[in-house]
Design a protein around this motif. Structure first.
Motif, PDB file in Angstrom:
ATOM      1  N   UNK A 248       0.829  -1.201   0.000  1.00 53.12           N
ATOM      2  CA  UNK A 248       0.000   0.000   0.000  1.00 53.12           C
ATOM      3  C   UNK A 248       0.867   1.256   0.000  1.00 53.12           C
ATOM      4  N   UNK A 249       1.889   1.214   0.839  1.00 50.78           N
ATOM      5  CA  UNK A 249       2.805   2.368   0.905  1.00 50.78           C
ATOM      6  C   UNK A 249       3.505   2.535  -0.434  1.00 50.78           C
TER       7      UNK A 249
ATOM      8  N   UNK B  97       5.804  15.392  -2.277  1.00 48.76           N
ATOM      9  CA  UNK B  97       4.487  14.765  -2.464  1.00 48.76           C
ATOM     10  C   UNK B  97       4.574  13.258  -2.210  1.00 48.76           C
ATOM     11  N   UNK B  98       5.622  12.632  -2.680  1.00 45.35           N
ATOM     12  CA  UNK B  98       5.776  11.187  -2.507  1.00 45.35           C
ATOM     13  C   UNK B  98       5.915  10.834  -1.034  1.00 45.35           C
TER      14      UNK B  98
ATOM     15  N   UNK C  93       3.375   8.659   4.049  1.00 44.22           N
ATOM     16  CA  UNK C  93       2.920   8.841   5.435  1.00 44.22           C
ATOM     17  C   UNK C  93       1.417   8.610   5.528  1.00 44.22           C
ATOM     18  N   UNK C  94       0.672   9.161   4.546  1.00 48.62           N
ATOM     19  CA  UNK C  94      -0.785   8.988   4.537  1.00 48.62           C
ATOM     20  C   UNK C  94      -1.150   7.513   4.412  1.00 48.62           C
TER      21      UNK C  94
ATOM     22  N   UNK D  59       5.822   4.717   8.206  1.00 49.24           N
ATOM     23  CA  UNK D  59       6.480   5.562   9.227  1.00 49.24           C
ATOM     24  C   UNK D  59       7.897   5.884   8.736  1.00 49.24           C
ATOM     25  N   UNK D  60       8.031   7.081   8.150  1.00 46.96           N
ATOM     26  CA  UNK D  60       9.303   7.484   7.519  1.00 46.96           C
ATOM     27  C   UNK D  60      10.279   7.951   8.597  1.00 46.96           C
TER      28      UNK D  60
END
Lengths: 310, 268
Positions: free
Chosen positions: A243-244, A276-277, A282-283, A287-288
């Motif tokens: 998903x990420x 944007x990426x 994150x959305x 967890x960056x």
């Protein structure tokens, strides 16, 4: 800034081989300039032309304000050259090698003994100063050759493959020396195959191929000119989910170049697309923990140049 | 010309030759044979104690070259004196020639083979400085070896012939002229030719073989002397020396004129 070297259309052939073909470039005083290129690209011939030991078929050069074709002796008296092979006299001792160099480079006679002793100490050769050089290791011979290149305190140094065949410790010594020479305000032209070395040491580089200068500038300049924007690396606390990855890949203009367990490398055309990426990741629940552009290496630039159409 | 540079190049070359065992032993071996071995050998030959009268056949005409006191010696003694003082004396010139050829032939092509030429060409030494240094490096030991060996030869000849002649008679005027006038000329010939050759060939062996041809000059002098075609009297020796010096000057001028750093570097 005053130029240490200004070459204009230098060319030299050997038989039917055009070893140097219309090379023009400038090197400022105090600069460490790298000359890169594969074997036979013309690096050594270019040094020989600049030092006035070969005469160009066409073009001209000014080295320290002098024309090496006319004032070769004066140019060489102000330059030090480390040749690709150490070129030391193996039947003579290290001290005799340096004393000979001091005489032919015109080091004032009363100071020769002191100068030789200082250089032997600087290059850690004092303990074997009076042994024939034939028994030295390659690294020791290279150090002696470097000491010889510095015997007359030159303003400009040409170092042709200074770390070729040296072990890592000896290579490190050479790198430190180049840094020290830069700090002393000397100009250094470094011919090397070692791209990492060139990247670490050189202010600018010139890339030669088949005798022609195909690129000139800082590594950053060349990468901006030759390569797409440098990749952005995102590191995650957890394994990257599909998903990420999908969210990141859906950001406008962004593609995923590499996907690892907890890391994505993105090709993003600009910083806005990269931001944007990251937001999209994150959305999507990623967890960056770190994000940043990785600058292109000189190696990437070099190979892009080699692959570029002539 | 920068004399400090010329001297440095010459001194460096001499240091290198001094540590070249093959060269040193070759020079010492030949020197010993010509200066010590040859007089002993000739002095011990059977004809030294040969008949007291008679003539020397085709060599009889050479007797007049001997100093007056030696012309009436017994035939065996006369033969020894003629051989040591006249026939074989030109052989001496081999020594300066050989030393000059070894050092000279090594000069540029030797540096090339040992990968030191490039470093030398990057020095501020001018082409003339380098060429002069190489010539000097060959000439100095060649002339020194010639003089030293001539001194030893003179002592040996007098020792060997003392019982036959009854005193010291060597060197004769012509032998002295050979040593001090022709010897240095031959040394310079060897150096100028070998350094010149060394700038043009690819290997030391090639240079050495080519300069070895110069020994034919010495052989020609010996044959001339032995056959009576060219008696090496004082005037003839002065002329021979003059001719050699002339050739030396021409060879050195040609060598210096065509010496090219660019050409050497292009082939390095």
């Amino acid at each position: 800034m005053t130029m240490a070297i200004a070459a204009d259309g230098l060319a030299r052939s050997f038989g039917t081989v055009r070893a140097v073909d219309g090379v023009s470039f400038e090197v400022s005083r105090g600069e460490v300039f790298g000359l890169l290129g594969p074997n036979g690209a013309g690096k050594t011939t270019l040094i020989r032309l600049l030092a006035g030991v070969l005469t160009p078929d066409a073009g001209s050069a000014r080295v320290l304000g002098l024309d090496p074709t006319i004032d070769g002796s004066a140019v060489r008296s102000r330059c030090g050259v480390l040749t690709e092979t150490p070129a030391v006299y193996e039947r003579l001792t290290a001290r005799q090698n340096l004393a000979f160099a001091a005489d032919v480079f015109g080091v004032p006679a009363p100071g020769v003994g002191r100068r030789v002793a200082d250089l032997l100490a600087r290059f850690s050769l004092q303990d074997r100063a009076d042994e024939p050089v034939g028994g030295f290791s390659k690294g020791m011979k290279q150090r002696l050759a470097l000491a010889r290149a510095l015997i007359h305190d030159p303003e400009l140094l040409f170092l042709d493959e200074p770390t070729a065949g040296l072990d890592p410790a000896a290579s490190r010594q050479v790198h430190d020396l180049v840094d020290a020479l830069r700090d002393e305000g000397r100009t250094v032209v470094l011919c090397t195959h070692h791209l990492v070395e060139a990247e670490a040491l050189c202010d600018r580089v010139g890339v030669l191929a088949k005798g022609r200068l195909i690129a000139l500038g800082t590594v950053r300049d060349l990468s901006d000119r030759l390569l797409a924007a440098s990749p952005v690396a995102l590191s995650f606390l957890d394994p990257v989910t599909d998903a990420v990855a999908a969210a990141v890949g859906a950001a406008p203009g962004v593609t995923i170049a590499e996907r690892e367990e907890q890391r994505l490398v993105l090709a993003a055309p600009d910083d806005g697309a990269a931001a944007d990426a990251i937001s999209a990741a994150v959305r999507a629940g990623g967890r960056v923990v770190a994000a940043g552009r990785r600058e292109h290496t000189l190696e990437e630039v070099y190979f892009a140049l080699q692959e570029a159409p002539a | 010309m920068n004399w400090r540079t010329v001297r440095a190049v010459a001194t460096k070359d001499l240091l290198e030759v001094r540590k070249n065992r093959i060269a040193i032993w070759s020079i010492l071996g030949l020197s010993f044979f010509l200066s010590v071995g040859m007089p002993l050998l000739i002095g011990l030959l059977p004809f030294a104690a040969g008949p007291s009268s008679g003539d020397l056949g085709p060599f009889e005409t050479l007797t007049h070259l001997l100093p007056p006191g030696l012309q009436d010696l017994p035939i065996g003694s006369r033969m020894v004196v003629l051989m040591l003082g006249y026939f074989l004396a030109p052989l001496f010139l081999i020594i300066p020639l050989m030393v000059a050829a070894i050092v000279g032939a090594e000069s540029f092509v030797g540096e090339k083979e040992r990968h030191t030429l490039e470093g030398l060409l990057y020095t501020p030494a001018t082409d003339l400085d380098l060429y002069a240094g190489k010539v000097l490096a060959g000439a100095v030991p060649a002339v020194a070896a010639a003089f030293l060996n001539f001194g030893i030869y003179a002592v040996m000849v007098n020792l060997v012939t003392a019982p036959l002649v009854g005193g010291i008679w060597f060197p004769t005027v012509s032998a002295l002229a050979l040593a001090v006038w022709v010897g240095p000329a031959v040394a310079l010939l060897g150096v100028s030719a070998s350094v010149l050759v060394s700038t043009r060939v690819e290997t030391f062996l090639e240079a050495n073989q080519l300069t070895g041809l110069l020994s034919l000059v010495i052989v020609a002098l010996m044959v001339g002397q032995g056959s009576g075609l060219l008696l090496l009297s004082l005037p003839v020796l002065l002329l021979v020396g003059l001719v050699f010096y002339g050739i030396d000057v021409v060879l050195i001028r040609i060598g210096a004129a065509i010496f090219s750093r660019d050409r050497l570097m292009a082939r390095a």
